[in-house]
Design a protein around this motif. Structure first.
Motif, PDB file in Angstrom:
ATOM      1  N   LYS A  37      13.221 -15.839 -15.856  1.00  0.00           N
ATOM      2  CA  LYS A  37      13.180 -16.584 -17.116  1.00  0.00           C
ATOM      3  C   LYS A  37      12.327 -17.835 -16.981  1.00  0.00           C
ATOM      4  O   LYS A  37      11.526 -18.148 -17.858  1.00  0.00           O
ATOM      5  N   MET A  59      10.786 -15.242 -23.732  1.00  0.00           N
ATOM      6  CA  MET A  59      11.819 -14.209 -23.592  1.00  0.00           C
ATOM      7  C   MET A  59      11.306 -12.857 -24.093  1.00  0.00           C
ATOM      8  O   MET A  59      11.531 -11.823 -23.454  1.00  0.00           O
ATOM      9  N   SER A  60      10.606 -12.863 -25.215  1.00  0.00           N
ATOM     10  CA  SER A  60      10.035 -11.623 -25.742  1.00  0.00           C
ATOM     11  C   SER A  60       8.970 -11.075 -24.804  1.00  0.00           C
ATOM     12  O   SER A  60       8.859  -9.855 -24.622  1.00  0.00           O
ATOM     13  N   GLN A  62       8.889 -11.477 -21.545  1.00  0.00           N
ATOM     14  CA  GLN A  62       9.591 -10.896 -20.401  1.00  0.00           C
ATOM     15  C   GLN A  62      10.156  -9.521 -20.751  1.00  0.00           C
ATOM     16  O   GLN A  62      10.042  -8.579 -19.960  1.00  0.00           O
TER      17      GLN A  62
END
Length: 148
Positions: A37, A59-60, A62
């Motif tokens: 993250k 986050m998207s 990843q």
């Protein structure tokens, strides 16, 4: 030679399945998940399409990379030959992007080695599969057989 290529394809596919799953799930390895993250926040800052004004949500980003690695790894290891070639190409592009990102962040050579090794192995697999692929040329005997 074909057995060696199949083994390399399965090993690389399995590796990408595991790395993709680690990016998608916190249950596989919580410390690795926390580290991922933090890394993807940095990766989003140097995203290659940033020059065109697109900066992904970390986050998207990843999750997208995780799914791409997971699915392409599965297809590389277990898919039919055409999908193996497509997944190999996608993983090559992904590794090139990974190396670009690490170089843009001015990471040490030690950090870049896994991506470089994966890229070299994927290119080697692609080249060897191209060289080993059987060619179907029409010879007079095969043309005659097709008429009968």
């Amino acid at each position: 030679m074909a057995l060696l290529l199949a083994a390399l394809r399965v090993l690389l596919g399995g590796f990408f399945v595991l790395t993709g799953a680690a990016k998608l799930s916190e249950h596989i390895s919580p410390p690795v998940s926390r580290q991922m993250k933090a890394l993807f926040v940095q990766f989003a800052e140097v995203f290659p399409l940033k020059v065109f004004g697109y900066r992904p949500d970390p986050m998207s980003y990843q999750v997208a990379v995780g799914w791409l690695e997971l699915l392409a790894g599965l297809l590389l290891a277990l898919g039919p030959p055409m999908l193996q070639e497509i997944s190999n190409f996608l993983l090559i592009v992904l590794m090139m992007g990974s190396i670009f990102t690490l170089v843009s962040l001015k990471e040490s050579l030690h950090t870049c080695i896994p991506a470089v090794v994966c890229l070299v192995l994927l290119l080697l697999l692609d080249i060897c599969q191209f060289l080993v692929r059987p060619t179907r040329r029409k010879t007079p005997s095969t043309v005659k057989e097709s008429w009968e």
